[in-house]
Scaffold this motif. Structure first.
Motif, PDB file in Angstrom:
ATOM      1  N   GLY A 126      34.774  29.690  42.184  1.00  0.00           N
ATOM      2  CA  GLY A 126      34.325  30.839  41.318  1.00  0.00           C
ATOM      3  C   GLY A 126      34.852  30.750  40.011  1.00  0.00           C
ATOM      4  O   GLY A 126      35.621  29.870  39.785  1.00  0.00           O
ATOM      5  N   ALA A 127      34.134  31.776  38.744  1.00  0.00           N
ATOM      6  CA  ALA A 127      34.766  31.587  37.567  1.00  0.00           C
ATOM      7  C   ALA A 127      33.901  30.582  36.815  1.00  0.00           C
ATOM      8  O   ALA A 127      33.350  29.574  37.721  1.00  0.00           O
ATOM      9  CB  ALA A 127      36.350  31.838  37.462  1.00  0.00           C
TER      10      ALA A 127
ATOM     11  N   GLY B 105      31.990  29.006  39.546  1.00  0.00           N
ATOM     12  CA  GLY B 105      31.022  29.915  40.336  1.00  0.00           C
ATOM     13  C   GLY B 105      29.511  29.950  39.673  1.00  0.00           C
ATOM     14  O   GLY B 105      28.949  31.053  40.047  1.00  0.00           O
TER      15      GLY B 105
ATOM     16  N   ALA C  91      35.653  33.869  43.882  1.00  0.00           N
ATOM     17  CA  ALA C  91      35.814  34.759  42.711  1.00  0.00           C
ATOM     18  C   ALA C  91      34.476  34.858  41.921  1.00  0.00           C
ATOM     19  O   ALA C  91      34.121  34.096  41.089  1.00  0.00           O
ATOM     20  CB  ALA C  91      36.721  34.396  41.702  1.00  0.00           C
ATOM     21  N   LEU C  92      33.497  35.561  42.514  1.00  0.00           N
ATOM     22  CA  LEU C  92      32.003  35.654  41.918  1.00  0.00           C
ATOM     23  C   LEU C  92      31.718  36.992  41.473  1.00  0.00           C
ATOM     24  O   LEU C  92      30.687  37.203  41.010  1.00  0.00           O
ATOM     25  CB  LEU C  92      30.993  35.199  42.983  1.00  0.00           C
ATOM     26  N   GLY C  93      32.751  37.955  41.473  1.00  0.00           N
ATOM     27  CA  GLY C  93      32.623  39.170  41.132  1.00  0.00           C
ATOM     28  C   GLY C  93      31.712  40.022  42.513  1.00  0.00           C
ATOM     29  O   GLY C  93      31.215  39.192  43.331  1.00  0.00           O
TER      30      GLY C  93
ATOM     31  N   LYS D 133      28.633  39.864  44.444  1.00  0.00           N
ATOM     32  CA  LYS D 133      27.957  38.418  44.770  1.00  0.00           C
ATOM     33  C   LYS D 133      29.012  37.819  45.656  1.00  0.00           C
ATOM     34  O   LYS D 133      28.490  37.067  46.674  1.00  0.00           O
ATOM     35  CB  LYS D 133      28.016  37.898  43.501  1.00  0.00           C
TER      36      LYS D 133
ATOM     37  N   GLY E 253      37.262  38.858  42.817  1.00  0.00           N
ATOM     38  CA  GLY E 253      36.861  39.156  41.620  1.00  0.00           C
ATOM     39  C   GLY E 253      37.054  38.351  40.381  1.00  0.00           C
ATOM     40  O   GLY E 253      37.081  37.041  40.394  1.00  0.00           O
ATOM     41  N   GLY E 254      37.854  39.064  39.440  1.00  0.00           N
ATOM     42  CA  GLY E 254      38.053  38.477  38.073  1.00  0.00           C
ATOM     43  C   GLY E 254      39.569  37.835  38.081  1.00  0.00           C
ATOM     44  O   GLY E 254      40.181  37.501  37.090  1.00  0.00           O
TER      45      GLY E 254
ATOM     46  N   ASP F 193      40.416  34.393  36.200  1.00  0.00           N
ATOM     47  CA  ASP F 193      40.358  34.723  34.996  1.00  0.00           C
ATOM     48  C   ASP F 193      41.903  35.257  34.416  1.00  0.00           C
ATOM     49  O   ASP F 193      42.504  34.504  33.285  1.00  0.00           O
ATOM     50  CB  ASP F 193      39.405  35.734  34.411  1.00  0.00           C
TER      51      ASP F 193
HETATM   52  N1  UDP Z   1      31.144  34.646  38.192  1.00  0.00           N
HETATM   53  C1  UDP Z   1      30.862  33.694  38.721  1.00  0.00           C
HETATM   54  N2  UDP Z   1      29.585  33.383  39.114  1.00  0.00           N
HETATM   55  C2  UDP Z   1      28.637  34.213  38.862  1.00  0.00           C
HETATM   56  C3  UDP Z   1      29.077  35.423  38.148  1.00  0.00           C
HETATM   57  C4  UDP Z   1      30.317  35.694  38.185  1.00  0.00           C
HETATM   58  O1  UDP Z   1      31.631  32.687  39.130  1.00  0.00           O
HETATM   59  O2  UDP Z   1      27.489  34.000  39.096  1.00  0.00           O
HETATM   60  C5  UDP Z   1      32.757  35.193  37.967  1.00  0.00           C
HETATM   61  C6  UDP Z   1      33.009  35.349  36.351  1.00  0.00           C
HETATM   62  O3  UDP Z   1      33.160  34.020  35.955  1.00  0.00           O
HETATM   63  C7  UDP Z   1      34.525  36.111  36.684  1.00  0.00           C
HETATM   64  C8  UDP Z   1      34.204  36.714  38.051  1.00  0.00           C
HETATM   65  O4  UDP Z   1      33.158  36.029  38.696  1.00  0.00           O
HETATM   66  O5  UDP Z   1      35.304  35.033  36.652  1.00  0.00           O
HETATM   67  C9  UDP Z   1      33.737  38.260  38.056  1.00  0.00           C
HETATM   68  O6  UDP Z   1      34.757  38.679  37.685  1.00  0.00           O
HETATM   69  P1  UDP Z   1      34.711  40.360  37.266  1.00  0.00           P
HETATM   70  O7  UDP Z   1      35.714  40.982  36.466  1.00  0.00           O
HETATM   71  O8  UDP Z   1      33.433  40.735  36.561  1.00  0.00           O
HETATM   72  O9  UDP Z   1      34.461  40.924  38.560  1.00  0.00           O
HETATM   73  P2  UDP Z   1      34.823  42.153  39.433  1.00  0.00           P
HETATM   74  O10 UDP Z   1      36.387  42.064  39.538  1.00  0.00           O
HETATM   75  O11 UDP Z   1      34.532  43.416  38.645  1.00  0.00           O
HETATM   76  O12 UDP Z   1      34.532  42.124  41.041  1.00  0.00           O
END
Ligand code: UDP
Length: 191
Positions: A104-105, A132, A157-159, A162, A183-184, A187
């Motif tokens: 992911g990310a 990701g 880590a795709l959020g 997803k 999630g994030g 990052d």
């Molecule tokens: N991301 C990804 N592929 C996607 C959409 C999002 O890898 O198609 C990654 C994005 O780069 C980030 C993470 O998913 O690293 C999403 O973090 P976010 O903080 O938005 O997610 P949350 O913690 O709110 O679920």
């Protein structure tokens, strides 16, 4: 149960112990970390709600969920944030040599997370990582890579939603023992 999303009454130690038990069993276990935002998303997305009812462990991530549990007189012990759970699992995995895969990310972010984790945890065994942003076509190859490297612990880590949907869709193909949506978190680790 908070708005039809089951939340396990676990503190951090119990969550980690549960994941370790999953790691000793030869099948995929799905772990989610529902916070208030995820519970709300699930209200508008029946497919997401259904998936969150099929996971093996849902830790109470976030004060919103803890607060709602108080209204429902179903007190949850403490907040188990997804990021914190990931870091606890990284520690355990480093000590016990569980094989970790990061999915992911963005590509520089996942690489940065990989390098920072390697630097911080000397015993860590990260067998692979992939960004990701992949096509359906790449997906089979990524899953092959995860499986061939005998991954124990797959961080996705795709959020939300997803990541949970991706894990659920691929649950019969993935040979990891535990897949958890974080999630994030990559990052944050990449800095
Ligand atoms: N991301 C990804 N592929 C996607 C959409 C999002 O890898 O198609 C990654 C994005 O780069 C980030 C993470 O998913 O690293 C999403 O973090 P976010 O903080 O938005 O997610 P949350 O913690 O709110 O679920």
């Amino acid at each position: 149960m908070i708005f039809d999303v089951p939340i396990d009454k676990v503190n951090m130690k119990q969550a980690v112990d549960t994941v370790e038990k999953f790691l000793s069993e030869d099948k995929l276990h799905m772990v989610a970390t529902p916070n208030a935002e995820i519970v709300m998303m699930a209200q508008k997305d029946p497919e997401y709600k259904d998936i969150l009812n099929k996971t093996d462990l849902n830790v109470p991530d976030g004060s919103g969920v803890i607060f709602a549990s108080k209204i429902y007189k179903e007190e949850l012990p403490e907040r188990v944030a997804g990021f914190d759970l990931m870091m606890e699992l990284i520690k355990v995995a480093s000590a016990k040599k569980y094989k970790i895969y990061l999915l992911g990310a963005k590509s520089d972010v996942v690489k940065g997370a990989y390098l920072n984790l390697k630097r911080q945890y000397s015993g860590i065994d990260i067998v692979g990582f992939h960004d990701g942003y992949f096509s359906k076509y790449d997906e089979a190859e990524i899953i092959n890579d995860i499986n061939e490297k005998n991954t124990d612990l797959l961080f996705v880590a795709l959020g939300a939603p997803k990541q949970e949907k991706w894990i659920y869709e691929n649950r019969n193909k993935l040979k990891a023992k535990v897949a958890i949506g974080v999630g994030g978190s990559f990052d944050v680790i990449a800095g």
